[in-house]
Design a protein around this motif. Sequence first.
Motif, PDB file in Angstrom:
ATOM      1  N   GLN A 210       0.667  -1.227  -0.004  1.00  0.00           N
ATOM      2  CA  GLN A 210       0.299   0.040  -0.052  1.00  0.00           C
ATOM      3  C   GLN A 210       0.822   1.315  -0.014  1.00  0.00           C
ATOM      4  N   GLN A 211       1.821   1.316   0.750  1.00  0.00           N
ATOM      5  CA  GLN A 211       2.768   2.379   1.055  1.00  0.00           C
ATOM      6  C   GLN A 211       3.306   2.684  -0.702  1.00  0.00           C
ATOM      7  N   GLU A 212       3.709   1.773  -1.247  1.00  0.00           N
ATOM      8  CA  GLU A 212       4.465   2.307  -2.556  1.00  0.00           C
ATOM      9  C   GLU A 212       3.351   2.468  -3.674  1.00  0.00           C
ATOM     10  N   LEU A 213       2.398   1.750  -3.543  1.00  0.00           N
ATOM     11  CA  LEU A 213       1.083   2.062  -4.355  1.00  0.00           C
ATOM     12  C   LEU A 213       0.729   3.602  -4.227  1.00  0.00           C
ATOM     13  N   ARG A 214       0.645   3.920  -2.920  1.00  0.00           N
ATOM     14  CA  ARG A 214       0.059   5.273  -2.808  1.00  0.00           C
ATOM     15  C   ARG A 214       1.192   6.280  -3.546  1.00  0.00           C
ATOM     16  N   ALA A 215       2.391   5.886  -3.232  1.00  0.00           N
ATOM     17  CA  ALA A 215       3.341   6.957  -3.615  1.00  0.00           C
ATOM     18  C   ALA A 215       3.444   7.096  -5.262  1.00  0.00           C
ATOM     19  N   ARG A 216       3.203   5.813  -5.793  1.00  0.00           N
ATOM     20  CA  ARG A 216       2.959   5.774  -7.272  1.00  0.00           C
ATOM     21  C   ARG A 216       2.056   6.538  -7.865  1.00  0.00           C
ATOM     22  N   TYR A 217       0.752   6.283  -7.005  1.00  0.00           N
ATOM     23  CA  TYR A 217      -0.527   6.833  -7.339  1.00  0.00           C
ATOM     24  C   TYR A 217      -0.345   8.544  -7.272  1.00  0.00           C
TER      25      TYR A 217
ATOM     26  N   TRP B 165       8.148  12.129  -5.249  1.00  0.00           N
ATOM     27  CA  TRP B 165       6.958  12.606  -5.901  1.00  0.00           C
ATOM     28  C   TRP B 165       7.016  12.344  -7.489  1.00  0.00           C
ATOM     29  N   ARG B 166       7.312  13.537  -8.256  1.00  0.00           N
ATOM     30  CA  ARG B 166       7.560  13.305  -9.715  1.00  0.00           C
ATOM     31  C   ARG B 166       8.968  13.473  -9.784  1.00  0.00           C
ATOM     32  N   LEU B 167       9.351  12.762 -10.675  1.00  0.00           N
ATOM     33  CA  LEU B 167      10.793  12.330 -10.959  1.00  0.00           C
ATOM     34  C   LEU B 167      11.251  13.428 -12.048  1.00  0.00           C
ATOM     35  N   TYR B 168      12.405  14.169 -11.788  1.00  0.00           N
ATOM     36  CA  TYR B 168      13.105  15.061 -12.813  1.00  0.00           C
ATOM     37  C   TYR B 168      13.886  14.415 -13.814  1.00  0.00           C
ATOM     38  N   GLN B 169      13.700  14.626 -15.016  1.00  0.00           N
ATOM     39  CA  GLN B 169      14.362  13.686 -15.981  1.00  0.00           C
ATOM     40  C   GLN B 169      15.984  14.018 -15.941  1.00  0.00           C
ATOM     41  N   SER B 170      16.539  15.306 -15.459  1.00  0.00           N
ATOM     42  CA  SER B 170      17.763  15.275 -15.285  1.00  0.00           C
ATOM     43  C   SER B 170      18.417  14.390 -14.143  1.00  0.00           C
ATOM     44  N   THR B 171      17.749  14.181 -13.123  1.00  0.00           N
ATOM     45  CA  THR B 171      18.189  13.016 -12.258  1.00  0.00           C
ATOM     46  C   THR B 171      18.469  11.736 -12.973  1.00  0.00           C
ATOM     47  N   VAL B 172      17.264  11.278 -13.623  1.00  0.00           N
ATOM     48  CA  VAL B 172      17.544  10.314 -14.374  1.00  0.00           C
ATOM     49  C   VAL B 172      18.966  10.044 -15.295  1.00  0.00           C
TER      50      VAL B 172
ATOM     51  N   LEU C 246      17.674   7.765  -3.251  1.00  0.00           N
ATOM     52  CA  LEU C 246      16.639   7.836  -2.138  1.00  0.00           C
ATOM     53  C   LEU C 246      15.351   8.459  -2.820  1.00  0.00           C
ATOM     54  N   THR C 247      14.388   7.551  -2.714  1.00  0.00           N
ATOM     55  CA  THR C 247      13.089   7.787  -3.404  1.00  0.00           C
ATOM     56  C   THR C 247      12.064   7.288  -2.664  1.00  0.00           C
ATOM     57  N   ASP C 248      10.848   7.628  -3.141  1.00  0.00           N
ATOM     58  CA  ASP C 248       9.574   6.916  -2.593  1.00  0.00           C
ATOM     59  C   ASP C 248       9.109   5.858  -3.574  1.00  0.00           C
ATOM     60  N   ALA C 249       9.387   6.024  -4.649  1.00  0.00           N
ATOM     61  CA  ALA C 249       8.784   5.087  -5.783  1.00  0.00           C
ATOM     62  C   ALA C 249      10.030   4.894  -6.765  1.00  0.00           C
TER      63      ALA C 249
END
Length: 303
Positions: free
Chosen positions: A88-95, A205-212, A228-231
Amino acid sequence: MKCAIPVALRGVREMSGDPDGFEAWLRDRVPERGLRPKGAAVLEVLLTQPRRASYASAAEAAELAGVNVATVSRTAQALGFTGWVDLQQELRARYLSSLSAPEVAAAHRTEGELGAASLRRDLESMAVLSRRLDDGLVRTIAEAIAAARRTLIVANGSYVAVGSALGHNVGLAGYQASVVRDDADLANSVSRLEPGDVLVAISFWRLYQSTVTAAEEASSRGARVFVLTDAASPALVEAAEQVVLIPAEGVAFFPSLAPGMAVAQAIVAHLSTVDPERTRRSIEAAEAQWARFGLLHRRPRRG
């Protein structure tokens, strides 16, 4: 006898849209052998009612799926989690990462005082983090930083605060670290990475392309990449040596800084034990300069 899940629910990558979305992520976790019919019913609830599922108790999820609580737990384990709470924790982060800021605020609509609600949410997230965080993983990151020629810390948005705290304390412990916020500076810094260097990517939350891109480039240059991330984005997982999943849900528009900051502090706590003499000398040198520059309102007594 186990049967395959219905076609609409099979974990087939070709059926997935956004590879970072919760639907693609869930489908990809379905085991090759499929799920039992009741497990498929739980999965269907997760796919079709992500908001309700991400805030539901195991009993509520069971009711939505028309199964019992034990089936919900077994399905979570079949998908690779220790139980419903972790799933549930990761589902919520991705949602939540799929929503805009106003949509996140609407999803977080809370009765009563938001200040108190924010504190409660942080306490809940810290409790989850305490249960889930692998101390060995934290030690691995600390030892990698200690062994590196240099450490590059990438952070954006409000999570620059976490990156800055980590970078400041890594330096105070006696090791080289720089925090990068600007994309041009990031590109230049990544170009100087060498094998054995470390890149720590901090993104929630929302991933920056520059980070990837930075993670991918750093990995291609032989640097050790930690996230270090939530999803965990598939692109980051591919580039990273290790991913630390950290709950980061807040209230209103804002993700929480508290769990990310706690992990940063855990890393430097381990770092201070790798070479205690080096850290002692570094802190003493810094203390001398604090006094020389007159930085402190109250000076400590001399030993």
